[in-house]
Design a protein around this motif. Structure first.
Motif, PDB file in Angstrom:
ATOM      1  N   PHE A  17      28.881  55.191  32.920  1.00 49.71           N
ATOM      2  CA  PHE A  17      28.750  55.933  31.610  1.00 49.71           C
ATOM      3  C   PHE A  17      30.079  56.186  30.704  1.00 49.71           C
ATOM      4  O   PHE A  17      30.062  56.190  29.417  1.00 49.71           O
ATOM      5  CB  PHE A  17      28.239  57.258  31.987  1.00 49.71           C
ATOM      6  N   ASP A  18      31.111  56.263  31.485  1.00 50.12           N
ATOM      7  CA  ASP A  18      32.574  56.698  30.944  1.00 50.12           C
ATOM      8  C   ASP A  18      33.665  56.244  31.909  1.00 50.12           C
ATOM      9  O   ASP A  18      33.090  55.526  32.873  1.00 50.12           O
ATOM     10  CB  ASP A  18      32.452  57.979  30.818  1.00 50.12           C
ATOM     11  N   GLU A  19      34.539  56.103  31.528  1.00 54.16           N
ATOM     12  CA  GLU A  19      35.815  55.684  32.512  1.00 54.16           C
ATOM     13  C   GLU A  19      35.798  56.551  33.773  1.00 54.16           C
ATOM     14  O   GLU A  19      35.448  57.757  33.671  1.00 54.16           O
ATOM     15  CB  GLU A  19      36.952  55.534  31.639  1.00 54.16           C
ATOM     16  N   GLY A  20      36.240  55.665  34.640  1.00 56.58           N
ATOM     17  CA  GLY A  20      36.329  56.424  36.000  1.00 56.58           C
ATOM     18  C   GLY A  20      37.603  55.494  36.578  1.00 56.58           C
ATOM     19  O   GLY A  20      37.506  54.961  37.740  1.00 56.58           O
ATOM     20  N   HIS A  21      38.825  55.695  36.088  1.00 57.95           N
ATOM     21  CA  HIS A  21      39.936  54.869  36.658  1.00 57.95           C
ATOM     22  C   HIS A  21      40.399  55.146  38.190  1.00 57.95           C
ATOM     23  O   HIS A  21      41.097  54.333  38.722  1.00 57.95           O
ATOM     24  CB  HIS A  21      40.895  55.072  35.708  1.00 57.95           C
ATOM     25  N   PHE A  22      39.874  56.487  38.627  1.00 50.71           N
ATOM     26  CA  PHE A  22      40.136  56.637  40.013  1.00 50.71           C
ATOM     27  C   PHE A  22      39.437  55.733  41.113  1.00 50.71           C
ATOM     28  O   PHE A  22      39.912  55.427  42.227  1.00 50.71           O
ATOM     29  CB  PHE A  22      39.582  58.240  40.546  1.00 50.71           C
ATOM     30  N   LEU A  23      38.432  54.859  40.334  1.00 47.71           N
ATOM     31  CA  LEU A  23      37.750  53.845  41.073  1.00 47.71           C
ATOM     32  C   LEU A  23      38.630  52.223  41.138  1.00 47.71           C
ATOM     33  O   LEU A  23      38.212  51.496  42.061  1.00 47.71           O
ATOM     34  CB  LEU A  23      36.395  53.433  40.517  1.00 47.71           C
ATOM     35  N   ASN A  24      39.472  52.323  40.269  1.00 47.61           N
ATOM     36  CA  ASN A  24      40.355  51.343  39.998  1.00 47.61           C
ATOM     37  C   ASN A  24      41.250  50.532  41.397  1.00 47.61           C
ATOM     38  O   ASN A  24      41.483  51.548  42.172  1.00 47.61           O
ATOM     39  CB  ASN A  24      41.309  51.299  39.040  1.00 47.61           C
ATOM     40  N   GLY A  25      40.882  49.390  41.896  1.00 45.77           N
ATOM     41  CA  GLY A  25      41.302  49.101  43.061  1.00 45.77           C
ATOM     42  C   GLY A  25      40.793  49.350  44.098  1.00 45.77           C
ATOM     43  O   GLY A  25      41.162  49.165  45.379  1.00 45.77           O
ATOM     44  N   GLU A  26      39.554  50.137  44.184  1.00 46.67           N
ATOM     45  CA  GLU A  26      39.079  50.712  45.131  1.00 46.67           C
ATOM     46  C   GLU A  26      37.508  50.203  45.371  1.00 46.67           C
ATOM     47  O   GLU A  26      36.954  50.145  46.504  1.00 46.67           O
ATOM     48  CB  GLU A  26      38.908  52.257  44.877  1.00 46.67           C
ATOM     49  N   TYR A  27      36.997  49.541  44.483  1.00 46.59           N
ATOM     50  CA  TYR A  27      35.802  49.142  44.360  1.00 46.59           C
ATOM     51  C   TYR A  27      35.520  47.759  43.599  1.00 46.59           C
ATOM     52  O   TYR A  27      36.504  47.601  42.562  1.00 46.59           O
ATOM     53  CB  TYR A  27      34.694  50.102  43.611  1.00 46.59           C
ATOM     54  N   THR A  28      34.813  47.063  43.902  1.00 46.29           N
ATOM     55  CA  THR A  28      34.750  45.685  43.240  1.00 46.29           C
ATOM     56  C   THR A  28      33.809  45.606  41.817  1.00 46.29           C
ATOM     57  O   THR A  28      32.773  45.924  41.962  1.00 46.29           O
ATOM     58  CB  THR A  28      34.085  44.615  44.186  1.00 46.29           C
ATOM     59  N   VAL A  29      34.577  45.220  40.795  1.00 47.00           N
ATOM     60  CA  VAL A  29      34.043  45.149  39.582  1.00 47.00           C
ATOM     61  C   VAL A  29      33.282  43.724  39.722  1.00 47.00           C
ATOM     62  O   VAL A  29      33.837  42.524  39.814  1.00 47.00           O
ATOM     63  CB  VAL A  29      35.224  44.936  38.291  1.00 47.00           C
ATOM     64  N   ILE A  30      32.075  43.620  39.039  1.00 46.95           N
ATOM     65  CA  ILE A  30      31.366  42.490  38.984  1.00 46.95           C
ATOM     66  C   ILE A  30      30.645  42.170  37.640  1.00 46.95           C
ATOM     67  O   ILE A  30      30.656  40.855  37.321  1.00 46.95           O
ATOM     68  CB  ILE A  30      29.804  42.544  39.745  1.00 46.95           C
ATOM     69  N   GLY A  31      30.823  42.917  36.583  1.00 45.23           N
ATOM     70  CA  GLY A  31      30.423  42.707  35.343  1.00 45.23           C
ATOM     71  C   GLY A  31      30.514  43.770  34.313  1.00 45.23           C
ATOM     72  O   GLY A  31      31.340  44.815  34.672  1.00 45.23           O
ATOM     73  N   ARG A  32      30.035  43.447  33.173  1.00 39.73           N
ATOM     74  CA  ARG A  32      30.016  44.467  32.163  1.00 39.73           C
ATOM     75  C   ARG A  32      28.842  44.346  31.142  1.00 39.73           C
ATOM     76  O   ARG A  32      28.409  43.275  30.935  1.00 39.73           O
ATOM     77  CB  ARG A  32      31.253  44.423  31.340  1.00 39.73           C
ATOM     78  N   ASN A  78      26.952  41.867  54.383  1.00 38.43           N
ATOM     79  CA  ASN A  78      27.924  42.786  53.730  1.00 38.43           C
ATOM     80  C   ASN A  78      28.916  41.917  52.985  1.00 38.43           C
ATOM     81  O   ASN A  78      29.394  40.861  53.719  1.00 38.43           O
ATOM     82  CB  ASN A  78      28.688  43.884  54.414  1.00 38.43           C
ATOM     83  N   LEU A  79      29.614  42.253  52.072  1.00 38.58           N
ATOM     84  CA  LEU A  79      30.482  41.527  51.483  1.00 38.58           C
ATOM     85  C   LEU A  79      32.033  41.882  51.615  1.00 38.58           C
ATOM     86  O   LEU A  79      32.265  43.241  51.480  1.00 38.58           O
ATOM     87  CB  LEU A  79      30.304  41.455  49.973  1.00 38.58           C
ATOM     88  N   ALA A  80      32.899  41.078  51.587  1.00 34.19           N
ATOM     89  CA  ALA A  80      34.379  41.454  51.555  1.00 34.19           C
ATOM     90  C   ALA A  80      34.931  41.916  50.401  1.00 34.19           C
ATOM     91  O   ALA A  80      34.440  41.186  49.174  1.00 34.19           O
ATOM     92  CB  ALA A  80      35.186  40.152  51.988  1.00 34.19           C
ATOM     93  N   ALA A  81      35.502  42.886  50.111  1.00 38.85           N
ATOM     94  CA  ALA A  81      35.966  43.224  48.874  1.00 38.85           C
ATOM     95  C   ALA A  81      36.806  42.395  48.007  1.00 38.85           C
ATOM     96  O   ALA A  81      37.380  41.715  48.583  1.00 38.85           O
ATOM     97  CB  ALA A  81      36.968  44.553  49.054  1.00 38.85           C
ATOM     98  N   GLU A  82      36.490  42.343  46.804  1.00 34.21           N
ATOM     99  CA  GLU A  82      37.192  41.618  45.800  1.00 34.21           C
ATOM    100  C   GLU A  82      37.737  42.310  44.438  1.00 34.21           C
ATOM    101  O   GLU A  82      37.227  42.351  43.559  1.00 34.21           O
ATOM    102  CB  GLU A  82      35.990  40.468  45.433  1.00 34.21           C
ATOM    103  N   PHE A  83      38.524  43.065  44.986  1.00 32.27           N
ATOM    104  CA  PHE A  83      39.279  44.037  43.864  1.00 32.27           C
ATOM    105  C   PHE A  83      39.838  43.205  42.981  1.00 32.27           C
ATOM    106  O   PHE A  83      40.490  42.023  43.287  1.00 32.27           O
ATOM    107  CB  PHE A  83      40.362  45.149  44.575  1.00 32.27           C
ATOM    108  N   SER A  84      40.181  43.837  41.630  1.00 34.43           N
ATOM    109  CA  SER A  84      40.689  43.101  40.690  1.00 34.43           C
ATOM    110  C   SER A  84      41.405  44.124  39.828  1.00 34.43           C
ATOM    111  O   SER A  84      41.506  45.299  40.022  1.00 34.43           O
ATOM    112  CB  SER A  84      39.853  42.423  39.850  1.00 34.43           C
ATOM    113  N   ASP A  85      42.064  43.904  38.606  1.00 32.42           N
ATOM    114  CA  ASP A  85      42.952  44.671  37.880  1.00 32.42           C
ATOM    115  C   ASP A  85      41.815  45.411  36.696  1.00 32.42           C
ATOM    116  O   ASP A  85      42.483  46.158  35.860  1.00 32.42           O
ATOM    117  CB  ASP A  85      44.281  44.039  37.468  1.00 32.42           C
ATOM    118  N   VAL A  86      40.717  44.845  36.794  1.00 26.69           N
ATOM    119  CA  VAL A  86      40.021  45.263  35.680  1.00 26.69           C
ATOM    120  C   VAL A  86      39.541  46.801  35.852  1.00 26.69           C
ATOM    121  O   VAL A  86      38.950  47.019  37.095  1.00 26.69           O
ATOM    122  CB  VAL A  86      38.676  44.405  35.396  1.00 26.69           C
ATOM    123  N   PRO A  87      39.871  47.661  34.808  1.00 27.10           N
ATOM    124  CA  PRO A  87      39.715  48.896  35.040  1.00 27.10           C
ATOM    125  C   PRO A  87      38.231  49.441  35.014  1.00 27.10           C
ATOM    126  O   PRO A  87      37.303  48.622  34.227  1.00 27.10           O
ATOM    127  CB  PRO A  87      40.458  49.557  33.994  1.00 27.10           C
TER     128      PRO A  87
END
Length: 182
Positions: free
Chosen positions: A132-147, A98-107
């Motif tokens: 599919f749409d914005e989910g800003h409640f996830l910001n800082g809680e899950y790791t963004v890896i791409g777009r 498993n991976l250590a969280a890598e949280f960012s400021d990317v929404p």
């Protein structure tokens, strides 16, 4: 001069990958999705995702959890392979750590790709989701890896799940092949 040296060092450092090309097939979606991987934000996660893709681990893996207006989740290389017993799809990972969280400021906006995990922030492994749409409640809680950079229309067509959890009933759409691209 110090800043210039730092820029050259960054440019000279080896890139992990620039993206993924995902061929999706199923009752809903049929087409290609291109994902730009953000190795500068989440180098550990991008390394794991590209390694699994290079090994073919994501080929024929289902979108097992798809919630309209929210996201499409896939990547369970243990229990989510088409043709196997998918009753536990969404509960597995890979044979990697498993991976250590890598949280960012990317929404978490439309088209952003994030890593799925359990309640433990350091439990991401192989599963990921596309917004599919914005989910800003996830910001800082899950790791963004791409777009997603191409094929969002294909993502929009992924077969939706049912109920509050978005469990896909019947034949799910699958990642037929996932290729690492430069």
């Amino acid at each position: 001069m110090h800043k210039l040296a730092a820029v050259f060092a960054l440019l000279a450092s080896p890139a992990l990958a620039t993206g993924l090309q995902v061929e999706i097939e199923g009752e809903g979606a049929n087409g290609t999705v291109t994902i730009d991987l953000l190795e500068d934000l989440a180098p550990g996660h991008v390394e794991q995702i590209t390694a699994l893709a290079s090994e073919g681990a994501y080929d024929d893996v289902a979108f097992h959890r798809v919630i309209d207006g929210f996201m499409a989740q896939t990547g369970d290389v243990e229990f989510g392979k088409l043709g196997g017993d998918m009753s536990r799809a969404g509960m597995g990972g890979s044979d990697r750590d498993n991976l250590a969280a890598e949280f960012s400021d990317v929404p978490f906006d439309r088209g952003v790709v994030g890593m799925a995990r359990s309640q433990d922030p350091n439990s991401a492994n192989s599963q990921f989701f596309i917004m599919f749409d914005e989910g800003h409640f996830l910001n800082g809680e899950y790791t963004v890896i791409g777009r997603v950079t191409e094929g969002m229309d294909v993502v929009d067509a992924i077969k939706r799940g049912e109920g509050r959890n978005g469990s896909v009933v019947g034949a799910p759409d699958v990642m037929k092949s996932v290729t690492v691209i430069d």
